[in-house]
Design a protein around this motif. Sequence first.
Motif, PDB file in Angstrom:
ATOM      1  N   SER A 160       0.847  -1.192   0.000  1.00  0.00           N
ATOM      2  CA  SER A 160       0.000   0.000   0.000  1.00  0.00           C
ATOM      3  C   SER A 160       0.884   1.244   0.000  1.00  0.00           C
ATOM      4  N   PRO A 161       0.941   1.983  -1.113  1.00  0.00           N
ATOM      5  CA  PRO A 161       1.824   3.156  -1.171  1.00  0.00           C
ATOM      6  C   PRO A 161       1.324   4.290  -0.279  1.00  0.00           C
ATOM      7  N   LYS A 162       2.252   5.123   0.156  1.00  0.00           N
ATOM      8  CA  LYS A 162       1.873   6.312   0.910  1.00  0.00           C
ATOM      9  C   LYS A 162       1.286   7.345  -0.033  1.00  0.00           C
ATOM     10  N   SER A 163       0.278   8.049   0.445  1.00  0.00           N
ATOM     11  CA  SER A 163      -0.427   9.008  -0.392  1.00  0.00           C
ATOM     12  C   SER A 163      -0.058  10.442  -0.045  1.00  0.00           C
ATOM     13  N   TYR A 164      -0.173  11.319  -1.052  1.00  0.00           N
ATOM     14  CA  TYR A 164      -0.018  12.760  -0.830  1.00  0.00           C
ATOM     15  C   TYR A 164      -1.369  13.311  -0.378  1.00  0.00           C
ATOM     16  N   ASP A 165      -1.731  13.050   0.840  1.00  0.00           N
ATOM     17  CA  ASP A 165      -3.015  13.525   1.329  1.00  0.00           C
ATOM     18  C   ASP A 165      -2.994  13.515   2.854  1.00  0.00           C
ATOM     19  N   LYS A 166      -4.129  13.257   3.453  1.00  0.00           N
ATOM     20  CA  LYS A 166      -4.210  13.298   4.910  1.00  0.00           C
ATOM     21  C   LYS A 166      -3.886  11.959   5.567  1.00  0.00           C
ATOM     22  N   GLN A 167      -3.242  11.050   4.824  1.00  0.00           N
ATOM     23  CA  GLN A 167      -2.930   9.742   5.395  1.00  0.00           C
ATOM     24  C   GLN A 167      -2.012   9.854   6.606  1.00  0.00           C
ATOM     25  N   TYR A 168      -1.058  10.784   6.550  1.00  0.00           N
ATOM     26  CA  TYR A 168      -0.167  10.981   7.703  1.00  0.00           C
ATOM     27  C   TYR A 168      -0.977  11.343   8.941  1.00  0.00           C
ATOM     28  N   LEU A 169      -1.937  12.250   8.770  1.00  0.00           N
ATOM     29  CA  LEU A 169      -2.794  12.650   9.885  1.00  0.00           C
ATOM     30  C   LEU A 169      -3.659  11.487  10.347  1.00  0.00           C
ATOM     31  N   ARG A 170      -4.204  10.733   9.417  1.00  0.00           N
ATOM     32  CA  ARG A 170      -5.018   9.572   9.766  1.00  0.00           C
ATOM     33  C   ARG A 170      -4.192   8.554  10.559  1.00  0.00           C
ATOM     34  N   ASP A 171      -2.947   8.338  10.150  1.00  0.00           N
ATOM     35  CA  ASP A 171      -2.079   7.404  10.864  1.00  0.00           C
ATOM     36  C   ASP A 171      -1.812   7.886  12.289  1.00  0.00           C
ATOM     37  N   TRP A 172      -1.615   9.205  12.443  1.00  0.00           N
ATOM     38  CA  TRP A 172      -1.390   9.760  13.787  1.00  0.00           C
ATOM     39  C   TRP A 172      -2.624   9.563  14.673  1.00  0.00           C
ATOM     40  N   LEU A 173      -3.788   9.807  14.102  1.00  0.00           N
ATOM     41  CA  LEU A 173      -5.020   9.630  14.866  1.00  0.00           C
ATOM     42  C   LEU A 173      -5.179   8.179  15.315  1.00  0.00           C
ATOM     43  N   LYS A 174      -4.908   7.241  14.411  1.00  0.00           N
ATOM     44  CA  LYS A 174      -5.041   5.825  14.756  1.00  0.00           C
ATOM     45  C   LYS A 174      -4.026   5.418  15.821  1.00  0.00           C
ATOM     46  N   ALA A 175      -2.790   5.910  15.670  1.00  0.00           N
ATOM     47  CA  ALA A 175      -1.738   5.562  16.640  1.00  0.00           C
ATOM     48  C   ALA A 175      -2.069   6.070  18.033  1.00  0.00           C
ATOM     49  N   ASN A 176      -2.820   7.163  18.097  1.00  0.00           N
ATOM     50  CA  ASN A 176      -3.182   7.756  19.392  1.00  0.00           C
ATOM     51  C   ASN A 176      -4.624   7.423  19.796  1.00  0.00           C
ATOM     52  N   HIS A 177      -5.207   6.461  19.105  1.00  0.00           N
ATOM     53  CA  HIS A 177      -6.564   5.972  19.408  1.00  0.00           C
ATOM     54  C   HIS A 177      -7.592   7.104  19.402  1.00  0.00           C
ATOM     55  N   LEU A 178      -7.430   8.015  18.430  1.00  0.00           N
ATOM     56  CA  LEU A 178      -8.342   9.152  18.314  1.00  0.00           C
ATOM     57  C   LEU A 178      -9.159   9.089  17.020  1.00  0.00           C
ATOM     58  N   ASP A 179      -9.011   8.016  16.259  1.00  0.00           N
ATOM     59  CA  ASP A 179      -9.737   7.914  14.999  1.00  0.00           C
ATOM     60  C   ASP A 179     -11.240   7.797  15.260  1.00  0.00           C
ATOM     61  N   GLY A 180     -11.990   8.710  14.674  1.00  0.00           N
ATOM     62  CA  GLY A 180     -13.434   8.734  14.833  1.00  0.00           C
ATOM     63  C   GLY A 180     -13.913   9.331  16.136  1.00  0.00           C
ATOM     64  N   ASP A 181     -13.006   9.915  16.913  1.00  0.00           N
ATOM     65  CA  ASP A 181     -13.369  10.488  18.219  1.00  0.00           C
ATOM     66  C   ASP A 181     -13.798  11.949  18.035  1.00  0.00           C
ATOM     67  N   PRO A 182     -15.083  12.264  18.174  1.00  0.00           N
ATOM     68  CA  PRO A 182     -15.557  13.633  17.967  1.00  0.00           C
ATOM     69  C   PRO A 182     -15.178  14.594  19.097  1.00  0.00           C
ATOM     70  N   SER A 183     -14.638  14.060  20.195  1.00  0.00           N
ATOM     71  CA  SER A 183     -14.297  14.913  21.336  1.00  0.00           C
ATOM     72  C   SER A 183     -12.853  15.412  21.285  1.00  0.00           C
ATOM     73  N   ILE A 184     -12.125  15.081  20.228  1.00  0.00           N
ATOM     74  CA  ILE A 184     -10.729  15.522  20.120  1.00  0.00           C
ATOM     75  C   ILE A 184     -10.649  17.042  20.185  1.00  0.00           C
ATOM     76  N   LYS A 185      -9.691  17.559  20.948  1.00  0.00           N
ATOM     77  CA  LYS A 185      -9.607  19.008  21.210  1.00  0.00           C
ATOM     78  C   LYS A 185      -8.678  19.729  20.240  1.00  0.00           C
ATOM     79  N   SER A 186      -7.571  19.087  19.849  1.00  0.00           N
ATOM     80  CA  SER A 186      -6.616  19.768  18.972  1.00  0.00           C
ATOM     81  C   SER A 186      -5.655  18.757  18.360  1.00  0.00           C
ATOM     82  N   ILE A 187      -4.965  19.208  17.320  1.00  0.00           N
ATOM     83  CA  ILE A 187      -3.928  18.419  16.661  1.00  0.00           C
ATOM     84  C   ILE A 187      -2.584  19.073  16.975  1.00  0.00           C
ATOM     85  N   PRO A 188      -1.549  18.316  17.372  1.00  0.00           N
ATOM     86  CA  PRO A 188      -0.254  18.920  17.697  1.00  0.00           C
ATOM     87  C   PRO A 188       0.326  19.706  16.524  1.00  0.00           C
ATOM     88  N   ALA A 189       1.077  20.748  16.842  1.00  0.00           N
ATOM     89  CA  ALA A 189       1.628  21.650  15.827  1.00  0.00           C
ATOM     90  C   ALA A 189       2.527  20.915  14.842  1.00  0.00           C
TER      91      ALA A 189
END
Length: 281
Positions: A232-261
Amino acid sequence: MKKIISGKVREVYDLENGTMVIVTTDRISAFDVILPTMITDKGKVLNALSNFWFDFTKDIVKNHMISSDLSDMPIEFQKPEYEGRTILVKKLRMIPYEFIIRGYMFGSMYDVVKKGGAFCGYTFIREYQEAEKLDKPILTPSTKATEGHDIYVTVDQMKKDIGGELGNRIEKVSLAIYKKAYDHAYKNGIIIADTKFEFGLDEKGELVLGDEVLTPDSSRFWNLAEYKVGISPKSYDKQYLRDWLKANHLDGDPSIKSIPADVVATTSEIYHECQTKICGK
């Protein structure tokens, strides 16, 4: 003037004279959640890419672009915050389908085909690996659902619904746009694995390309230098952000407050790199 759409990324205003203003924001969504932190310049990048492709493909089909000059728009939009992210377009009678062109065996199509199923009516005479280039690109239409997920249909079903002549024209145009864009992107180090187009009819009943076109939000862009069949190739899109959300167990969490700088900065850089490779600036 009235706002008629406030989407995940875009704000659309009807000027009630046959034209609309579309503003592409820096909002980003992932796992069906609009995230609380903006991605710096994301809207400007998406807008610049769409504008580039509209101009690049206008020899194939007309598009809805009228102007990206703020001076051509109502006074409300003649402000610095709208610069680079706002366009004036012709209002169209939109065709209720997304026209997805796939050039590679990937995503939902790969999942269905590897189990022996047909996808949008297509069966393949040979076995493809994941991310392998198809012998030729194909059109896989989907309905535009007002609620829930879009539904894939066969090309024949789409043509039966909207009419064979119009369906044939859209299929031909979509494949032609994809080929021209694919060749340009490939020369500049990007593989366009798949993309979706939306079309409408103008006041004369002529076909017009609308919405956004060939952006990382509407397409799957891969880095040619890193591409390998079977993974599965890496994409030029929000995949990096999606991976970060999954790694931090925040995927699909509507209560997330912010994304790190640093995550915001890296995501922004990915979008900018895509723009630079395709547009040359």
